[in-house]
Write an enzyme that holds these catalytic residues in place. Structure first.
Site, PDB file in Angstrom:
ATOM      1  N   TYR A  48      -0.194  -6.611  16.474  1.00  0.00           N
ATOM      2  CA  TYR A  48      -1.210  -7.328  15.391  1.00  0.00           C
ATOM      3  C   TYR A  48      -2.356  -7.865  16.377  1.00  0.00           C
ATOM      4  O   TYR A  48      -3.065  -7.317  16.712  1.00  0.00           O
ATOM      5  CB  TYR A  48      -0.413  -8.413  14.829  1.00  0.00           C
ATOM      6  N   LYS A 103      15.588   7.991  -5.558  1.00  0.00           N
ATOM      7  CA  LYS A 103      14.518   9.141  -5.330  1.00  0.00           C
ATOM      8  C   LYS A 103      14.108   9.082  -3.894  1.00  0.00           C
ATOM      9  O   LYS A 103      14.154   9.856  -3.011  1.00  0.00           O
ATOM     10  CB  LYS A 103      13.696   9.289  -6.230  1.00  0.00           C
ATOM     11  N   ALA A 206       8.201  19.419 -20.314  1.00  0.00           N
ATOM     12  CA  ALA A 206       7.501  19.568 -18.676  1.00  0.00           C
ATOM     13  C   ALA A 206       8.091  20.454 -18.020  1.00  0.00           C
ATOM     14  O   ALA A 206       7.193  21.196 -17.348  1.00  0.00           O
ATOM     15  CB  ALA A 206       7.681  18.248 -18.073  1.00  0.00           C
TER      16      ALA A 206
END
Length: 451
Positions: A48, A103, A206
């Site tokens: 950082y 998924k 589709a």
């Protein structure tokens, strides 16, 4: 047959019960973890401030360096508006999250891809496009998921043109790719030729619309393709052509270009002399009368892909003459499952830092999947998800094709891409195994269930 249906329903109900209980237990399927060592607080000065400023300044001089100096190279968004989730319909973005998490888990486990679920609340397709484009700096690719038709066609076409990273709609492209792979091997088995076979698509949503376009790109003659929807055979003289032209130009274009013999009527008329039936229609064993297989050419190929119940039972298709039968289910031979496609495809486009993905890439992917089955048979036309070696091979083929097409930011040999993909996927699987062995990924509270 009745006993089989009852067994399937009981098994499905057990899965549903476990999914609810375990979702409450784990409170999500994925999490973000650090991949860099933190030995002391001083290391934050590297990761950082102040050290990170040097990295930001470097990327500011060349935005493509974000693929080399940050995790963008291996991170995608799973983007949905929740308008067509599985078989559940328009359930909204919050209810879509469990599916998107699932998924993401498959992306990571099979492809080593960091996939972030991003269900969004949008009121128009233009707003969806705006949100997707605004997310581009964060991701190396976009996977569109569970979006209603025909909106999904507009979104995919628009975003592929306007974004500089690969955009993929799995309900279209993933299903089309694995369908083509299965058909390639089926045609090899029956000894027919791509340029000669007659293909009938039952259902014009589709998946089948995308498949029709993909089949054309793969060398199937458009004149030998017929699509059938709830109103009958697609052909230029249908009364709804003006409506299709305005509301679904992708379907309209297929009505103009396909069906060279200008067949009219219903599925029975379309199937006369057909070599291949690909059905992606309503779930149910009587959606397509199995006796219609008798209307087809010698050695007919039948793909009945509706879930959870195919449009006809495979045994009935074979009793009526089908040579090869495929379904969307794992408990029958020849499961046409897009999970065989998207993890490897995204591994490939990410490894090549690709700017896009198109039908040529998908054809290459389909052939790689088909060729993975070295000796295809009527009971084995595509791999299974357990054959994990498929995924690095598929990634390598996809990455190499993007280089060939000028879509890749990163150039390598096919062997180089293969080694990279294999290392990433294998390392990721080793992390999973180690974390489970150490109990860092907790086992299910009631032990493992078997069905």
């Amino acid at each position: 047959m009745t006993t089989m249906i009852m067994e399937n329903e009981e098994r499905t109900e057990k899965y549903n019960e476990d999914a609810l209980r375990y979702s409450e237990y784990y409170k999500g399927k994925i999490q973000t973890m650090s991949k860099v060592p933190v030995r002391s607080l001083d290391d934050f000065s590297i990761w950082y401030t102040p050290g990170v400023a040097a990295v930001s300044r470097k990327i500011a001089t060349d935005h493509d360096l974000s693929f080399e100096l940050t995790g963008r190279w291996n991170t995608i968004a799973i983007l949905t508006d929740g308008t067509r989730v599985l078989g559940l319909g328009n359930i909204g973005p919050e209810a879509a999250m469990p599916v998107m998490e699932g998924k993401a888990l498959i992306f990571n486990y099979l492809g080593g891809v960091n996939a972030i679920p991003v269900p969004i609340r949008v009121s128009s397709r233009e707003e969806f496009v705006s949100v997707a484009k605004s997310l581009e700096p964060s991701f190396g690719g976009i996977n569109l998921e569970d979006i209603e038709s025909p909106k999904c066609f507009f979104l995919l076409e628009t975003l592929q043109k306007e974004m500089n990273i690969p955009v993929w709609h799995d309900d279209q492209l993933g299903t089309a790719s694995i369908t083509l792979a299965g058909i390639i091997n089926s045609i090899r088995i029956v000894g027919k030729k791509i340029e000669e076979v007659k293909v009938v698509f039952n259902g014009a949503g589709a998946a089948n619309i995308a498949a029709a376009y993909l089949f054309k790109a793969a060398g199937f003659k458009k004149e030998n393709i017929i699509l059938v929807d709830s109103k009958g055979v697609l052909q230029p003289e249908r009364q709804d052509m003006d409506s299709l032209m305005l509301n679904n130009p992708w379907k309209y274009q297929l009505a103009i270009e396909t069906n060279g013999e200008r067949v009219k009527g219903d599925l029975k008329e379309a199937l006369k002399g057909a070599d291949i039936l690909i059905s992606a229609a309503k779930s149910g064993p009587d959606t397509v009368d199995a006796k219609l297989v008798k209307e087809m050419n010698n050695d007919p190929i039948v793909f009945v892909l509706a879930n959870p119940i195919p449009e006809m039972w495979p045994e009935e298709a074979k009793e009526n003459g089908a040579k090869i039968v495929a379904t969307g289910r794992s408990d029958f031979p020849n499961q046409i499952n897009n999970s065989l496609v998207f993890p490897g495809v995204f591994r490939g486009v990410l490894d090549a830092r690709a700017k896009g993905v198109n039908f040529d890439v998908m054809v290459a992917a389909s052939y790689e999947i088909a060729n993975f089955v070295e000796e295809p048979t009527a009971e084995k036309i595509v791999p299974t998800m357990e054959e994990w070696e498929l995924y690095p091979r598929l990634a390598s083929a996809v990455a190499t094709k993007t280089v060939e097409l000028g879509l890749a930011r990163k150039i390598d040999s096919k062997e180089g891409f293969y080694k990279r993909a294999r290392d990433i996927i294998e390392n990721n699987r080793n992390i999973y195994r180690k974390m489970m062995d150490l109990g860092l990924i907790r086992m299910m509270p009631n032990g493992e269930r078997k069905y």
